[in-house]
Design a protein around this motif. Structure first.
Motif, short mmCIF file in Angstrom:
data_model
loop_
_atom_site.label_atom_id
_atom_site.label_comp_id
_atom_site.label_asym_id
_atom_site.label_seq_id
_atom_site.Cartn_x
_atom_site.Cartn_y
_atom_site.Cartn_z
N THR A 98 29.48 23.32 -7.23
CA THR A 98 28.01 23.01 -7.16
C THR A 98 27.20 23.31 -5.92
OG1 THR A 98 28.54 21.28 -8.61
CG2 THR A 98 26.48 21.46 -7.56
N ASP B 90 19.54 18.95 -7.25
CA ASP B 90 21.08 18.74 -7.97
C ASP B 90 22.18 18.64 -6.68
OD1 ASP B 90 20.26 19.32 -10.42
OD2 ASP B 90 20.79 21.41 -10.31
N GLU C 104 16.61 16.84 -10.62
CA GLU C 104 17.72 17.22 -11.61
C GLU C 104 17.41 18.16 -12.58
OE1 GLU C 104 20.69 15.72 -10.83
OE2 GLU C 104 20.26 14.31 -9.49
N HIS D 83 24.36 16.63 -15.71
CA HIS D 83 25.52 17.63 -15.27
C HIS D 83 26.97 16.78 -15.84
CE1 HIS D 83 23.14 19.25 -12.18
NE2 HIS D 83 22.60 18.39 -11.83
N ASP E 272 22.30 25.22 -14.74
CA ASP E 272 23.34 25.89 -15.46
C ASP E 272 22.89 26.94 -16.06
OD1 ASP E 272 24.72 24.06 -13.75
OD2 ASP E 272 25.89 23.20 -15.30
#
Length: 287
Positions: A15, A32, A68, A72, A162
């Motif tokens: 990440t 994130d 965010e 996740h 993502d």
């Protein structure tokens, strides 16, 4: 405007956490973040988040947002921990309520688990905007990987979570509840419609075969030309067929069970039980 972007790579979960600074002030956002978690022992650790906090404090930055990109499934969020140390508001997409409803049932959370997104300070919808100092951020709802995925376009930089990876690695899986290869293709086309020079910052990197270094910054032009899944004008039907076939072969992420339970709560652990201990559930044959 061109924000300053600093990436922090977490090798355990592949990440990238970003610190995004308004170039005209000390204001910044964190995108994130990662809370370290050892599944075998059930222990959390803040070393990855502490690196980010130390950097922010050494630079004299002021955190306004902890963003965010989605809930996740491969790492735990450290947003509440960083917020405690630095301040700032925690934001996520307003479709978080759909994710909470889905996984509230999977983990049998009961009525005490609020499914209204109230664990977050701000729920963003399509077309919303926010500011980091004088720097404007715009919100794009880019579902497909999950229903709640957002892309944050901040100045000339797009933080895509993502949705897309580096051009040599392709795109995100779509087989989680609420995911859709068709929606992902449409979302990616919206990202690719941004100006060619837009910098694209991805949420993960897995070092595609033949590449020696981890990387996380590319551009819209590079994605349009070279992305192995959607580049060079690949039609939707080809992408959908490829994505669905590929996803059918993928195992669940190693940390999906703890990640979902924590991240749908805004990065908070489930409430302690009557013995004062906190527990995470494992739904047998539930995922």
């Amino acid at each position: 405007m061109k924000p300053e972007v600093f990436g922090f790579f977490d090798e355990a979960t592949n990440t990238i956490t970003y610190v995004v600074r308004d170039p005209s002030s000390a204001k910044c956002a964190v995108v994130d973040s990662v809370l370290d978690f050892d599944y075998a022992s059930g222990r959390t650790d803040t070393r990855s988040a502490d690196v980010v906090i130390e950097f922010i404090q050494e630079k004299g930055f002021e955190v306004e947002w902890l963003l965010e990109s989605h809930v996740h499934a491969d790492h735990l969020s450290a947003a509440p921990y960083i917020q405690e140390k630095t301040g700032g508001k925690i934001g996520i997409g307003q479709k978080i309520t759909e994710v909470q409803d889905t996984f509230g049932k999977v983990f049998n959370e009961g009525t005490e688990f609020q499914r209204d997104g109230s664990q977050f300070d701000r729920l963003f919808g399509e077309g919303d905007s926010f500011h980091i100092g004088q720097l404007r951020g715009d919100v794009m709802h880019t579902p497909g990987h999950t229903p709640a995925c957002l892309t944050y376009v901040i100045g000339d930089a797009a933080f895509v979570g993502d949705t897309m990876f580096m051009p040599d690695f392709g795109t995100a899986r779509c087989d989680f509840p609420g995911g859709s290869a068709e929606m992902l293709y449409q979302s990616i086309q919206r990202i690719l419609a941004l100006p060619d020079e837009t910098r694209v910052f991805v949420g993960h990197d897995y070092k595609a075969p033949g590449r020696e270094e981890f990387a996380w910054e590319t551009t819209v032009a590079e994605q349009k030309a070279f992305n192995v899944h959607v580049g060079a004008g690949k039609p939707a039907e080809d992408f959908i067929a490829m994505r669905e076939e590929r996803d059918s072969t993928l195992a669940m992420p190693r940390l999906i069970i703890p990640s979902l339970q924590v991240n749908m709560r805004g990065g908070q652990m489930p409430p302690a039980e009557d013995n004062g201990k906190t527990y995470l559930k494992v739904p047998v044959d539930g995922l």
